[in-house]
Design an enzyme around this catalytic site. Structure first.
Site, PDB file in Angstrom:
ATOM      1  N   GLY A   1      89.614  77.642  46.691  1.00  0.00           N
ATOM      2  CA  GLY A   1      88.159  77.537  46.640  1.00  0.00           C
ATOM      3  C   GLY A   1      87.425  78.301  47.719  1.00  0.00           C
ATOM      4  O   GLY A   1      86.193  78.282  47.748  1.00  0.00           O
TER       5      GLY A   1
ATOM      6  N   PRO B   1      94.949  79.834  47.879  1.00  0.00           N
ATOM      7  CA  PRO B   1      93.825  80.739  47.650  1.00  0.00           C
ATOM      8  C   PRO B   1      94.032  81.598  46.404  1.00  0.00           C
ATOM      9  O   PRO B   1      95.146  82.017  46.102  1.00  0.00           O
ATOM     10  CB  PRO B   1      93.853  81.630  48.889  1.00  0.00           C
TER      11      PRO B   1
ATOM     12  N   ARG C   1      90.711  83.491  44.544  1.00  0.00           N
ATOM     13  CA  ARG C   1      89.658  84.515  44.548  1.00  0.00           C
ATOM     14  C   ARG C   1      89.476  85.199  45.894  1.00  0.00           C
ATOM     15  O   ARG C   1      89.146  86.377  45.949  1.00  0.00           O
ATOM     16  CB  ARG C   1      88.345  83.922  44.065  1.00  0.00           C
TER      17      ARG C   1
ATOM     18  N   ARG D   1      83.179  85.067  33.015  1.00  0.00           N
ATOM     19  CA  ARG D   1      82.464  84.304  34.047  1.00  0.00           C
ATOM     20  C   ARG D   1      80.939  84.288  33.866  1.00  0.00           C
ATOM     21  O   ARG D   1      80.328  83.238  34.025  1.00  0.00           O
ATOM     22  CB  ARG D   1      82.844  84.817  35.443  1.00  0.00           C
TER      23      ARG D   1
ATOM     24  N   TYR E   1      79.724  80.591  33.475  1.00  0.00           N
ATOM     25  CA  TYR E   1      79.115  79.986  34.680  1.00  0.00           C
ATOM     26  C   TYR E   1      77.824  80.688  35.105  1.00  0.00           C
ATOM     27  O   TYR E   1      77.384  80.501  36.238  1.00  0.00           O
ATOM     28  CB  TYR E   1      80.065  80.092  35.883  1.00  0.00           C
TER      29      TYR E   1
ATOM     30  N   CYS F   1      80.237  88.971  18.786  1.00  0.00           N
ATOM     31  CA  CYS F   1      79.173  88.358  17.982  1.00  0.00           C
ATOM     32  C   CYS F   1      78.757  87.014  18.569  1.00  0.00           C
ATOM     33  O   CYS F   1      78.951  85.964  17.945  1.00  0.00           O
ATOM     34  CB  CYS F   1      79.633  88.199  16.541  1.00  0.00           C
TER      35      CYS F   1
HETATM   36  N1  LLP Z   1      94.043  75.149  43.668  1.00  0.00           N
HETATM   37  C1  LLP Z   1      93.606  74.382  42.656  1.00  0.00           C
HETATM   38  C2  LLP Z   1      94.124  73.025  42.507  1.00  0.00           C
HETATM   39  C3  LLP Z   1      92.638  74.887  41.771  1.00  0.00           C
HETATM   40  O1  LLP Z   1      92.188  74.126  40.780  1.00  0.00           O
HETATM   41  C4  LLP Z   1      92.138  76.200  41.955  1.00  0.00           C
HETATM   42  C5  LLP Z   1      91.151  76.734  41.029  1.00  0.00           C
HETATM   43  C6  LLP Z   1      92.651  76.967  43.021  1.00  0.00           C
HETATM   44  C7  LLP Z   1      93.592  76.411  43.862  1.00  0.00           C
HETATM   45  C8  LLP Z   1      92.196  78.366  43.296  1.00  0.00           C
HETATM   46  O2  LLP Z   1      90.833  78.453  43.562  1.00  0.00           O
HETATM   47  P1  LLP Z   1      90.207  79.789  44.170  1.00  0.00           P
HETATM   48  O3  LLP Z   1      90.740  79.952  45.562  1.00  0.00           O
HETATM   49  O4  LLP Z   1      90.620  80.932  43.305  1.00  0.00           O
HETATM   50  O5  LLP Z   1      88.738  79.583  44.121  1.00  0.00           O
HETATM   51  N2  LLP Z   1      87.665  80.162  36.548  1.00  0.00           N
HETATM   52  C9  LLP Z   1      86.741  79.878  37.601  1.00  0.00           C
HETATM   53  C10 LLP Z   1      87.167  78.970  38.664  1.00  0.00           C
HETATM   54  C11 LLP Z   1      87.961  77.760  38.257  1.00  0.00           C
HETATM   55  C12 LLP Z   1      89.055  77.609  39.230  1.00  0.00           C
HETATM   56  C13 LLP Z   1      89.903  76.456  38.938  1.00  0.00           C
HETATM   57  N3  LLP Z   1      90.785  76.100  39.984  1.00  0.00           N
HETATM   58  C14 LLP Z   1      86.044  81.133  38.085  1.00  0.00           C
HETATM   59  O6  LLP Z   1      86.059  82.124  37.352  1.00  0.00           O
HETATM   60  O7  LLP Z   1      85.383  81.153  39.120  1.00  0.00           O
END
Ligand code: LLP
Length: 433
Positions: free
Chosen positions: A241, A276, A278, A314, A318, A356
């Site tokens: 996150g 991590p 993103r 995305r 979102y 579409c």
């Molecule tokens: N750990 C867990 C338990 C998670 O649910 C997630 C993301 C991560 C790690 C990795 O999160 P990051 O560091 O990448 O933010 N598809 C969406 C975001 C949903 C993410 C779900 N879980 C987007 O396009 O922003």
């Protein structure tokens, strides 16, 4: 422009030393492009921000899963965070050390749990009492002992989009704080499970340091309680996150997130895990797309591109912001990735795909230079949650991926074909009339 490895040279966008136009010409569009250097320097930045904890970095496959990129990350010391049997297979195929894999997810199937136990994954993140019982049963059955962490639901708001908030009490994730002791007490009766960790992930991207700090404070508080109850907690998995720079809102620097939690965590003397996605992958990739048509409907200017919500979901899902700019910018080289660009002749533009669906847009009302058919556009910060969320909706084959390192480029996923689209349906008998 401060995109690091994606820069305009003489008015034309380059990925490291390779012109984006050359990549589009060689591989077609839409095309996902990744910079090796950006990926590795993002990893390094994360590692150095959290250096006092020397965390185990388990890259989250759901953000970016190409085998070639995973191999690169594994080669630079990453473990992996997986949430399905398919992701587990990818991580193993990329050469990951199974002990460096954490398996998370609110609904693992028995089949997936068996596969994780057979592979010897380092940590299984349990999300309910029900799952703990199943895990214990399957571990007993297979004569293994599962190393597990309990995902808690700290009831902390990540202040992100409602659809990507996971840590509030009404979300499906983790175990309510009031039930945590009960789960540990039950685990103590199950020798096939070694429950010595806590896991938390409140959503993504987390935009406020305070949310991250609050979630970790909850983890440390419940750990104290559990330790007083006589349980040993030696691993804390802080989830993912951490934000990436998408260009719409500046987010606090990574170091601020790290500084907010490193002190108390160090004091706790536990092994920390980060998941991590993103923060490592997002800005290491971009999407190249060709303008098919420019049209006006009512008061709006629509630029129809060959990329769509298939390649980048995305914005549709979102209302996410991704900076978009022509690859050949001439004198209009953008100074930042924000929509505020200084040129007076920019046109509010809807960048849309061929699908579409009215929600098939990459940007709405975005100030862009006047565009015409054939122009090449770059959609920035698409290294995470772009290809992994791609679909074949409208029977459109998924796009190719290419990796660039200096002057070198390599295709790391071929473009799917029409045959790929029907392969899983062919050669099955017709149902009797
Ligand atoms: N750990 C867990 C338990 C998670 O649910 C997630 C993301 C991560 C790690 C990795 O999160 P990051 O560091 O990448 O933010 N598809 C969406 C975001 C949903 C993410 C779900 N879980 C987007 O396009 O922003």
């Amino acid at each position: 422009m401060t995109t690091g490895c994606f820069e305009y040279q003489d008015g034309a966008l380059h990925c490291e030393q390779v012109p984006a136009e050359e990549l589009a010409a060689g591989h077609g569009t839409p095309l996902y492009v990744y910079s090796r250097q950006a990926l590795l320097s993002n990893l390094e930045a994360l590692r150095s921000a959290f250096a006092p904890l020397d965390p185990r970095i388990c890259f989250s496959l759901k953000s970016c899963q190409n085998l070639h990129l995973l191999r690169l990350l594994a080669g630079h010391g990453c473990g992996f965070d997986v949430v399905s049997g398919g992701e587990l297979q990818r991580a193993l195929e990329a050469g990951a050390d199974p002990r460096q894999i954490v398996f998370a997810g609110v609904g693992k199937t028995d089949h997936e749990i068996r596969a994780a136990l057979a592979a010897g994954v380092g940590l299984l993140n349990v999300e309910s009492l029900s799952e703990l019982e199943v895990l214990a049963g399957l571990a007993r059955e297979t004569g293994t002992q599962a190393h597990a962490a309990l995902r808690i639901n700290p009831d902390v708001d990540a202040h992100t989009h409602a659809y990507t908030t996971t840590g509030t009490r009404e979300n499906k994730f983790g175990v309510d704080m009031h039930h945590v002791r009960q789960v540990f007490a039950r685990a103590a009766e199950l020798p096939a499970v070694c429950l010595r960790g806590l896991h938390v992930h409140i959503g993504s991207p987390i935009t406020q340091v305070a949310s991250f700090r609050d979630a970790i404070a909850q983890v440390l508080a419940i750990r104290d309680t559990l330790q007083r109850d006589g349980f040993t907690i030696d691993t804390l998995d802080l989830g993912g996150g951490l934000p990436a720079q998408y260009g719409d809102h500046p987010h606090p620097p990574l170091q601020e997130f790290a500084d907010a939690v490193c002190g108390p965590l160090r004091e706790a003397g536990v092994e920390t895990v980060l998941e991590p996605g993103r923060v490592i992958a997002a800005t290491a990739g971009l999407l190249l797309t060709r303008v098919l048509h420019v049209k006006r409907n009512g008061s709006r200017v629509f630029v129809v591109t060959d990329a769509s919500m298939n390649e980048l979901l995305r914005p549709a899902l979102y209302q996410a912001y991704h900076f978009i700019w022509p690859v050949r910018a001439g004198k209009r080289v953008p100074q930042s990735q924000s929509a505020d660009q200084p040129w007076p002749d920019l046109v509010p533009t809807d960048v849309v795909g061929p699908i579409c669906e009215t929600t098939d847009f990459l940007a709405r009302g975005r100030p862009l230079p006047p565009l015409e058919r054939g122009d090449l556009l770059a959609v920035f910060a698409t290294g995470a949650y772009s290809m992994t969320m791609a679909s074949q909706y409208n029977s459109r084959p998924r796009a190719a991926e290419v990796l660039v390192a200096g002057r070198r480029q390599q295709r790391i996923r071929r473009r799917e074909t029409y045959d790929d689209l029907v392969a899983a349906e062919r050669d099955l008998p017709e149902m009797e009339p």
